[in-house]
Write an enzyme that holds these catalytic residues in place. Sequence first.
Site, PDB file in Angstrom:
ATOM      1  N   GLY A  72       0.814  -1.203   0.000  1.00  0.00           N
ATOM      2  CA  GLY A  72       0.000   0.000   0.000  1.00  0.00           C
ATOM      3  C   GLY A  72       0.847   1.252   0.000  1.00  0.00           C
ATOM      4  N   GLY A 121      -0.120  -5.041   0.362  1.00  0.00           N
ATOM      5  CA  GLY A 121      -1.225  -4.915  -0.580  1.00  0.00           C
ATOM      6  C   GLY A 121      -0.969  -5.617  -1.896  1.00  0.00           C
ATOM      7  CD  GLU A 144       1.300  -6.254   6.265  1.00  0.00           C
ATOM      8  OE1 GLU A 144       1.111  -6.064   5.051  1.00  0.00           O
ATOM      9  OE2 GLU A 144       1.791  -7.312   6.716  1.00  0.00           O
ATOM     10  CG  ASP A 152      -3.508  -4.963   5.530  1.00  0.00           C
ATOM     11  OD1 ASP A 152      -2.413  -5.476   5.185  1.00  0.00           O
ATOM     12  OD2 ASP A 152      -3.835  -3.802   5.194  1.00  0.00           O
TER      13      ASP A 152
END
Length: 342
Positions: A72, A121, A144, A152
């Site tokens: 991300g 991501g 993360e 996630d």
Amino acid sequence: MTQDALSGLADVRTERVGHMGRIVLDRPKRLNALDAGIAKAIDRVLDAWEHDDSVAVVVLESSSPRAFCAGGDLRAIREALLAHGPDSTFELMDTAYTTMLRLADYPKPVVSLLDGIVMGGGVGIGCHVSHRIVTERSVLAMPETSIGLVTDAGGSWLLSRPGGHVGLRLALTGGRVTGAQAVALGLADGLVPSDSLDALRAALSEQNVDDALARFVTAPGDDGTVSATLEACYAAPDMAGILARLEACPLEEARQDLDDLSRASPSSLLATWLGWHAARKLGTLHDVFDLERRLVRHVLAQPDLAEGVRARLVDRDNTPAWQPATLAEVDTAAIQRVVEGV
């Protein structure tokens, strides 16, 4: 035939060749960092091709061999968090989660060419599709905890599926795996040499997906399996137990794991540990995304994510001031309530 306007975004190019539709992430200077705009652009292409009978297969890839998608856009997430708060920031992140599930549920075959760096991501958009292809250049990770986030993008689903606790180790430490290891762990379906990707694309434009892939997928070779001694450290009943077992473990890898864990956000470690164990009991990818969404909302309301991105990516001093600073100070009961949805 190139369709530059189909996605509505210059960073997401599309092309039609035979019965193949290509979605090409083209943000090389940012390693194809994923944001809401890119997610929406991918969605627009999927909308256009879902009911187009001339498109039999969708290929999702990068314009650069350096990275499929490095994760991300964390700088943008931090800026949104500081400027607009956790609720608005979650909405931006959730746009990408929705696209990831759309790719997972797409009614046509989707082949992701996971060449180069695939993290966070990038795993979310590339590792839930029907056909996941890595190369000898692939590097996959869910890092993360090092920035104050929590696993996630469906990473909890992927890392909780393998037997044993090797997936938990990767979730907690952010450890990287090769293409061969990704196949062994079930994060990918096959390895294709990078110098065969052009020929694979040509085959996919003309042939049945499985027939085309069968021509180019090779044996992944040594997958570098984690030793049973090291993996057993992660079977401890809690995070404190994991640390104690690693301290007692004679392997050099245990020293490296302890170093990685010492740099991570204590809150993120505990949330990831609880989330992984909860995900292992859930039966669908959608259920795990719902779990992760709750945990992400919780994390966004805490100070660690903004601080972690500052320390790792903005100021690059690599000295995040985590709050709280130790595992013992983390409110375990509060995170457990989030996991349980109460």
